[in-house]
Design a protein around this motif. Structure first.
Motif, PDB file in Angstrom:
ATOM      1  N   GLN A 190      -5.186 -12.287  10.971  1.00 58.37           N
ATOM      2  CA  GLN A 190      -4.705 -10.979  11.441  1.00 58.37           C
ATOM      3  C   GLN A 190      -4.385 -11.058  12.940  1.00 58.37           C
ATOM      4  OE1 GLN A 190      -5.219  -8.016   9.023  1.00 58.37           O
ATOM      5  NE2 GLN A 190      -5.292  -9.764   7.627  1.00 58.37           N
TER       6      GLN A 190
ATOM      7  N   GLN B  44      -7.780  -0.459  -1.174  1.00 52.81           N
ATOM      8  CA  GLN B  44      -7.530  -1.872  -1.505  1.00 52.81           C
ATOM      9  C   GLN B  44      -8.774  -2.441  -2.195  1.00 52.81           C
ATOM     10  OE1 GLN B  44      -4.705  -3.971  -0.835  1.00 52.81           O
ATOM     11  NE2 GLN B  44      -5.770  -5.515  -2.051  1.00 52.81           N
TER      12      GLN B  44
ATOM     13  N   HIS C 120     -10.490  -0.477   4.356  1.00 51.86           N
ATOM     14  CA  HIS C 120      -9.318  -0.304   3.486  1.00 51.86           C
ATOM     15  C   HIS C 120      -9.879   0.011   2.095  1.00 51.86           C
ATOM     16  CE1 HIS C 120      -5.365  -0.511   1.992  1.00 51.86           C
ATOM     17  NE2 HIS C 120      -4.950  -1.654   2.486  1.00 51.86           N
TER      18      HIS C 120
ATOM     19  N   PRO D 104      -4.844 -10.000  -0.845  1.00 50.97           N
ATOM     20  CA  PRO D 104      -4.348  -8.613  -0.736  1.00 50.97           C
ATOM     21  C   PRO D 104      -2.844  -8.589  -0.433  1.00 50.97           C
ATOM     22  CG  PRO D 104      -5.575  -9.211   1.251  1.00 50.97           C
ATOM     23  CD  PRO D 104      -5.747 -10.352   0.284  1.00 50.97           C
ATOM     24  N   LEU D 105      -2.301  -9.737   0.058  1.00 50.76           N
ATOM     25  CA  LEU D 105      -0.908  -9.866   0.489  1.00 50.76           C
ATOM     26  C   LEU D 105      -0.648  -8.905   1.659  1.00 50.76           C
ATOM     27  CD1 LEU D 105       0.788 -10.168  -3.026  1.00 50.76           C
ATOM     28  CD2 LEU D 105       0.059 -12.030  -1.511  1.00 50.76           C
ATOM     29  N   PRO D 106       0.242  -9.161   2.548  1.00 48.16           N
ATOM     30  CA  PRO D 106       1.206 -10.255   2.546  1.00 48.16           C
ATOM     31  C   PRO D 106       0.568 -11.610   2.873  1.00 48.16           C
ATOM     32  CG  PRO D 106       1.332  -9.061   4.630  1.00 48.16           C
ATOM     33  CD  PRO D 106       0.348  -8.334   3.771  1.00 48.16           C
TER      34      PRO D 106
ATOM     35  N   ARG E  41      -2.284   5.484   7.118  1.00 47.89           N
ATOM     36  CA  ARG E  41      -2.631   4.148   7.613  1.00 47.89           C
ATOM     37  C   ARG E  41      -2.470   4.172   9.126  1.00 47.89           C
ATOM     38  NH1 ARG E  41      -0.761  -1.744   5.634  1.00 47.89           N
ATOM     39  NH2 ARG E  41      -2.429  -1.215   4.203  1.00 47.89           N
TER      40      ARG E  41
ATOM     41  N   ARG F  15      -4.932 -13.404   5.205  1.00 42.65           N
ATOM     42  CA  ARG F  15      -4.025 -13.791   6.296  1.00 42.65           C
ATOM     43  C   ARG F  15      -4.775 -13.706   7.636  1.00 42.65           C
ATOM     44  NH1 ARG F  15      -1.052 -10.430   9.669  1.00 42.65           N
ATOM     45  NH2 ARG F  15      -1.945  -8.583   8.690  1.00 42.65           N
TER      46      ARG F  15
ATOM     47  N   ARG G 287      -9.708  -6.053   7.107  1.00 40.52           N
ATOM     48  CA  ARG G 287     -10.401  -4.847   6.625  1.00 40.52           C
ATOM     49  C   ARG G 287     -10.590  -4.850   5.114  1.00 40.52           C
ATOM     50  NH1 ARG G 287      -5.330  -1.239   8.792  1.00 40.52           N
ATOM     51  NH2 ARG G 287      -3.713  -2.175   7.506  1.00 40.52           N
ATOM     52  N   THR G 288      -9.731  -5.584   4.396  1.00 40.52           N
ATOM     53  CA  THR G 288      -9.864  -5.568   2.931  1.00 40.52           C
ATOM     54  C   THR G 288     -11.180  -6.223   2.511  1.00 40.52           C
ATOM     55  OG1 THR G 288      -8.750  -7.686   2.517  1.00 40.52           O
ATOM     56  CG2 THR G 288      -7.342  -5.768   2.737  1.00 40.52           C
TER      57      THR G 288
ATOM     58  N   THR H  14       0.851  -1.198   0.000  1.00 42.50           N
ATOM     59  CA  THR H  14       0.000   0.000   0.000  1.00 42.50           C
ATOM     60  C   THR H  14       0.881   1.240   0.000  1.00 42.50           C
ATOM     61  OG1 THR H  14      -1.640  -1.257   1.211  1.00 42.50           O
ATOM     62  CG2 THR H  14      -1.924   1.125   1.164  1.00 42.50           C
TER      63      THR H  14
HETATM   64  C1  NCD Z   1      -3.723  -5.855   4.021  1.00 43.03           C
HETATM   65  C2  NCD Z   1      -3.908  -4.848   5.140  1.00 43.03           C
HETATM   66  O1  NCD Z   1      -2.956  -4.189   5.561  1.00 43.03           O
HETATM   67  O2  NCD Z   1      -5.038  -4.707   5.539  1.00 43.03           O
HETATM   68  N1  NCD Z   1      -2.574  -5.631   3.257  1.00 43.03           N
HETATM   69  C3  NCD Z   1      -2.595  -4.690   2.255  1.00 43.03           C
HETATM   70  O3  NCD Z   1      -2.880  -3.538   2.468  1.00 43.03           O
HETATM   71  N2  NCD Z   1      -2.348  -5.124   1.004  1.00 43.03           N
HETATM   72  C4  NCD Z   1      -3.920  -7.240   4.426  1.00 43.03           C
HETATM   73  C5  NCD Z   1      -3.110  -7.852   5.530  1.00 43.03           C
HETATM   74  O4  NCD Z   1      -2.303  -7.209   6.173  1.00 43.03           O
HETATM   75  O5  NCD Z   1      -3.293  -9.045   5.747  1.00 43.03           O
END
Ligand code: NCD
Length: 370
Positions: free
Chosen positions: A280, A183, A180, A317-319, A147, A278, A216-217, A98
Motif C-alpha cells: 500500500q 470486504q 474495510h 482483495p484486488l487490485p 470510502r 498489495r 485494511r482488508t 468496492t
Molecule cells: C482494497 C482496499 O481498497 O483496501 N481493495 C478493495 O477494496 N478490494 C485493497 C487494496 O487497495 O490493495
C-alpha cells in the motif's frame, strides 16, 4: 426466519453520547451503537460489530439472493424490494470493485444510486466542511456508502447525523489504513463457500501475505476469523509491514493462535487459504518508507502452485500488481475473481438487512427456489 433480537441486549444510542466520549470507546463497545431497534445492523462501520451469528445470517442471505437472482422472475422480485430508496456512494479514494459491487448491489435491490468520486467537483472546494457535505447528502439520500482516506470520518458522520432529523445509515467502504468491514464480509463468505465441503472455516490455517501493516482488508478480516473455532493465522510480511499489535491483541483476547514470519514461501505447503495483498505504497511519505525488501519473496508465482495443497485457495482483495502471477488465474484454487463477485451478493444481503427486507427474501426463497 431471521431473528436478530438477540443483538438488542446491549443496544446504545448514538445521539446520547458526545463525539469525544464515543471516539474513545473500545471498538467492541462502539459496536453497540450501530444496532437498530430490531437488532439488525444499522450503520456498518467496523468489523468488531459482527458476531458469528450475524456472519452466518448474512452469508445465508447472500446465498439466497444469489440463487434468486438467477431468473428474471427472481430479479424482478429483488428489484422491487427497495425501489423507494436512494443511495449516495461517496468515494474520495480510488476504487473499482468496492464501488461497482455496491453500485450493482443497489441496482439488484432496486435502489437508485448516485455518486461523488472526486471531491474536486463538490462544494468542499469552496471551503465547505466534510460534515456539512455529509449532512447535505443525507438530506437527499436514504443510505450513505463512503470510502475515505481518513480513519474516523464514517463514524463521525454517523454520530453527527444521529443528532439531525435524517440519521440515515452509513456503510464504511474503506477507512484509511484502518478498516474495510464489508470486504471482510465478502472474504468470510468466500472462505465459507470455498470450505463448504470441508467443514467450513473452522480449523483452517489462513496465511496473510504482503502489506499487513497498512492493508485494511487484512485488519478487518483477522478480527472476523476469531469467530471460527480452531482457526490459526500466519502473518507473512517483511518486518516493517507486519500486522499491527492492536490486531494481535484482539486475537490474543479471542484465543486465536497466530505466527508472524518473514518467510512467506515456507508457509505455502501448510496453508488452507493464502490471502495475498498489495504493497500500500500510497501511504509512503518522505522519511517514512518501509526498508527495501525483495517483492518476489512476498509474491505467489506459478511455481508456488506445485507446493500449494490441492484443497487450498488463493485469495486477494484486488487490485493486484505483481503479487500473484496471472499464470495462476486458471488454477481452480485461484478464487479471487469469484471472491470479487461474492462482494456483490454479500453487499446486497447487508443492504437488504439494514432496510429489513431479509425475511421477505427468505420467504420468497422458501416458496420459489428451495
Ligand atoms: C482494497 C482496499 O481498497 O483496501 N481493495 C478493495 O477494496 N478490494 C485493497 C487494496 O487497495 O490493495
Amino acid at each position: 426466519m431471521l431473528d436478530w433480537s438477540s443483538f438488542l441486549l446491549k443496544r446504545k444510542h448514538l445521539d446520547e453520547i458526545s463525539w469525544e466520549d464515543f471516539h474513545q470507546l473500545p471498538l467492541t463497545e462502539k459496536a453497540n451503537y450501530f444496532v437498530q431497534n430490531n437488532g439488525r445492523p444499522y450503520h456498518v462501520l467496523i468489523a468488531q460489530q459482527f458476531e458469528r451469528e450475524s456472519l452466518d445470517k448474512l452469508c445465508d442471505l447472500a446465498t439466497r439472493i444469489r440463487r434468486i437472482a438467477k431468473s428474471k422472475a427472481g430479479m424482478d422480485f429483488l428489484s422491487l424490494l427497495l425501489k423507494h430508496k436512494r443511495a449516495m456512494l461517496d468515494f474520495t479514494q480510488p476504487s473499482s470493485r468496492t464501488f461497482l459491487s455496491f453500485y450493482a448491489a443497489c441496482q439488484i435491490l432496486g435502489i437508485r444510486p448516485a455518486e461523488v468520486r472526486n471531491s474536486s467537483t463538490s462544494s468542499e472546494m469552496k471551503g465547505e466542511s466534510r460534515m456539512d457535505t455529509m449532512r447535505t447528502f443525507s438530506s437527499y439520500f436514504d443510505l450513505l456508502i463512503m470510502r475515505t482516506p481518513e480513519q474516523n470520518l464514517a463514524e463521525k458522520t454517523a454520530w453527527m447525523l444521529s443528532n439531525t432529523e435524517r440519521p440515515v445509515p452509513i456503510i464504511n467502504a474503506g477507512s484509511g489504513k484502518d478498516q474495510h468491514p464489508t470486504q471482510a464480509l465478502l472474504d468470510v463468505y468466500t472462505l465459507q463457500r470455498s470450505f463448504e465441503r470441508r467443514g467450513g472455516i473452522e480449523g483452517k490455517h489462513i496465511v496473510f501475505c504482503g502489506d499487513l501493516a497498512r492493508g485494511r482488508t487484512v485488519r478487518s478480516l483477522a478480527k472476523l476469523l476469531t469467530h471460527y473455532p480452531n482457526v490459526r493465522i500466519t502473518f507473512a510480511a517483511p518486518g516493517a509491514l507486519q500486522i499491527g499489535t492492536d490486531i494481535l491483541a484482539q486475537l490474543d483476547s479471542a484465543g486465536l493462535p497466530y505466527e508472524l514470519t518473514a518467510d512467506f514461501k515456507s508457509t505455502i505447503p501448510e496453508a488452507d487459504a493464502i490471502y495475498m495483498t498489495r504493497i500500500q505504497d500510497e501511504w509512503d511519505t518522505e522519511g517514512d518508507t518501509p526498508a527495501k525488501f525483495n517483492l518476489e519473496e512476498y509474491s505467489f508465482s506459478a511455481d508456488d502452485l506445485k507446493r500449494l495443497p490441492q484443497q487450498a485457495v488463493i485469495m486477494h482483495p484486488l487490485p493486484r500488481r505483481t503479487e500473484i502471477d496471472p499464470a495462476c488465474d486458471n488454477d481452480p484454487r485461484a478464487v479471487y475473481w469469484r471472491q470479487m463477485r461474492n462482494g456483490m451478493w454479500i453487499r446486497s444481503a447487508l443492504i437488504a438487512t439494514i432496510f429489513v427486507r431479509d425475511n421477505e427474501i427468505t420467504n420468497y426463497y422458501m416458496m420459489n427456489i428451495k
